[in-house]
Design a protein around this motif. Sequence first.
Motif, PDB file in Angstrom:
ATOM      1  N   UNK A  55     -24.514 -28.002  25.073  1.00 25.24           N
ATOM      2  CA  UNK A  55     -25.622 -28.825  24.583  1.00 25.24           C
ATOM      3  C   UNK A  55     -26.796 -28.734  25.552  1.00 25.24           C
ATOM      4  N   UNK A  56     -27.981 -28.516  25.013  1.00 26.90           N
ATOM      5  CA  UNK A  56     -29.189 -28.371  25.821  1.00 26.90           C
ATOM      6  C   UNK A  56     -29.828 -29.748  26.016  1.00 26.90           C
ATOM      7  N   UNK A  57     -29.445 -30.423  27.086  1.00 25.26           N
ATOM      8  CA  UNK A  57     -29.958 -31.768  27.334  1.00 25.26           C
ATOM      9  C   UNK A  57     -31.440 -31.750  27.687  1.00 25.26           C
ATOM     10  N   UNK A  58     -31.917 -30.678  28.312  1.00 20.89           N
ATOM     11  CA  UNK A  58     -33.343 -30.587  28.633  1.00 20.89           C
ATOM     12  C   UNK A  58     -34.175 -30.488  27.352  1.00 20.89           C
ATOM     13  N   UNK A 118     -29.017 -26.343  19.992  1.00 22.33           N
ATOM     14  CA  UNK A 118     -27.822 -27.071  20.429  1.00 22.33           C
ATOM     15  C   UNK A 118     -28.170 -28.456  20.977  1.00 22.33           C
ATOM     16  N   UNK A 119     -28.571 -29.359  20.099  1.00 22.92           N
ATOM     17  CA  UNK A 119     -28.903 -30.730  20.482  1.00 22.92           C
ATOM     18  C   UNK A 119     -28.207 -31.704  19.536  1.00 22.92           C
ATOM     19  N   UNK A 120     -27.950 -32.945  19.985  1.00 22.32           N
ATOM     20  CA  UNK A 120     -27.186 -33.911  19.163  1.00 22.32           C
ATOM     21  C   UNK A 120     -28.062 -34.677  18.187  1.00 22.32           C
ATOM     22  N   UNK A 132      -9.489 -40.762  17.788  1.00 20.67           N
ATOM     23  CA  UNK A 132     -10.357 -40.203  16.760  1.00 20.67           C
ATOM     24  C   UNK A 132     -10.496 -38.717  17.036  1.00 20.67           C
ATOM     25  N   UNK A 133     -10.382 -37.923  16.002  1.00 23.83           N
ATOM     26  CA  UNK A 133     -10.379 -36.474  16.180  1.00 23.83           C
ATOM     27  C   UNK A 133     -11.643 -35.830  15.610  1.00 23.83           C
ATOM     28  N   UNK A 134     -12.083 -34.778  16.289  1.00 20.00           N
ATOM     29  CA  UNK A 134     -13.160 -33.908  15.794  1.00 20.00           C
ATOM     30  C   UNK A 134     -14.447 -34.682  15.494  1.00 20.00           C
ATOM     31  N   UNK A 135     -14.903 -35.418  16.494  1.00 23.00           N
ATOM     32  CA  UNK A 135     -16.131 -36.200  16.373  1.00 23.00           C
ATOM     33  C   UNK A 135     -17.297 -35.371  16.891  1.00 23.00           C
ATOM     34  N   UNK A 136     -18.341 -35.261  16.099  1.00 20.74           N
ATOM     35  CA  UNK A 136     -19.505 -34.460  16.492  1.00 20.74           C
ATOM     36  C   UNK A 136     -20.392 -35.226  17.459  1.00 20.74           C
ATOM     37  N   UNK A 150     -22.713 -24.466  18.961  1.00 22.22           N
ATOM     38  CA  UNK A 150     -23.946 -25.198  19.245  1.00 22.22           C
ATOM     39  C   UNK A 150     -23.818 -26.675  18.882  1.00 22.22           C
ATOM     40  N   UNK A 151     -22.714 -27.060  18.239  1.00 24.34           N
ATOM     41  CA  UNK A 151     -22.463 -28.466  17.935  1.00 24.34           C
ATOM     42  C   UNK A 151     -21.003 -28.758  18.279  1.00 24.34           C
ATOM     43  N   UNK A 152     -20.723 -28.975  19.552  1.00 22.71           N
ATOM     44  CA  UNK A 152     -19.329 -29.142  19.976  1.00 22.71           C
ATOM     45  C   UNK A 152     -18.720 -30.435  19.451  1.00 22.71           C
TER      46      UNK A 152
END
Length: 371
Positions: A47-50, A93-95, A156-160, A198-200
């Motif tokens: 994830x690109x936090x910047x 790759x951002x949330x 909880x499983x597989x949370x984006x 890009x979306x872990x």
Amino acid sequence: MSDSTDTQTDLQYSEVEQELRGHVRALLAARAPQSATLARTESEQPVDTALWRALADELGVTGLAVPEKWGGAGASWRETAVVLEELGRAAAPVPYLGSAVLATAALLAAEETELLPRVASGELVAALAVPFATAPRSPFPSSVRQQADGLLHGTLHLVADARTAGALLVPALDQDGQPGLYVVTDFTATPVVSLDMTRPLADLTLDGTAGRRIAAGDGAVATLEAALATGAALLASEQLGVAEWALETTTAYVKERHQFGRPVGSFQAVKHRLADLWVSVAQLRAVARSAAGAAAAGSADLPVSAALAQAFASQIAVVAAEEAVQLHGGIGFTWEHPAHLYLKRAKSASIALGTADRHRAALAQLVDLTL
């Protein structure tokens, strides 16, 4: 700010939306080139936090749908959808989907004004703690429960977007078995292998975790449903961005690549494939804009619009990405070319928030279609 009276019927982009698109596209070109995204997917920090901070601080797009009185931009989900188109086009790759859409929609529905300003400003990343495949109209989750000690226990499983989140919105059942939505800031997120790098995704463990309840009973059910329906509706705009990138990049490539002394794009079979794809992408744009408009207007038809959007968008985005890989020839199958990023994003999104088949089944029920 969008006029809610015409958001459902006007599928065109306003001047403000086009200007917003230009700013977001320019920022992504400067801060998130595909080479950097490819390199990031092989790192421990996908994830690109910047980039997230730039979207929040320089453009202020992390709270577009939040009213100004609660620290947002006072725009609507239509403008948010334009940002999602560009993020999809860049496979950024951002949330954004997790925090600025799903979590924000839940906070708005619950009128949770304590947390909302921090999420709207991008200072705090929040995630809706449900499996990423959870569709609207799903049963209320029961994997997390409040025990006699008043604390939350469960997995909880597989949370984006949970790996970068500082707060979770956790659906849980209380000691009486009643639904509730809780804000949790103390949790353990375990990374899992994700198709879309890009979306872990992550698995979450709550083992005696304190949570602040922001919605209860039918209100919690309605809040979760509002978040999932809004997320499904706006996900179509991200899928549109993926499909547009695939179409435009592939069209440009087949004009340059030569075989037998001619551009590949001059072959009739290639022309037909791209022409069919162009029509599909144009249809997808209309469907995505309609869904975003329904979300912006707070329309009672949002469940129908969201189901229709996902029933259509998932297939088109995957086909567009597959065509990009195939029509790029050998280079399209390599790790160095970004085509695989878009194929994985499209395939992952086709499962997210409900599969196309599930949305078609929901649509049949919503419009009273019986076979």
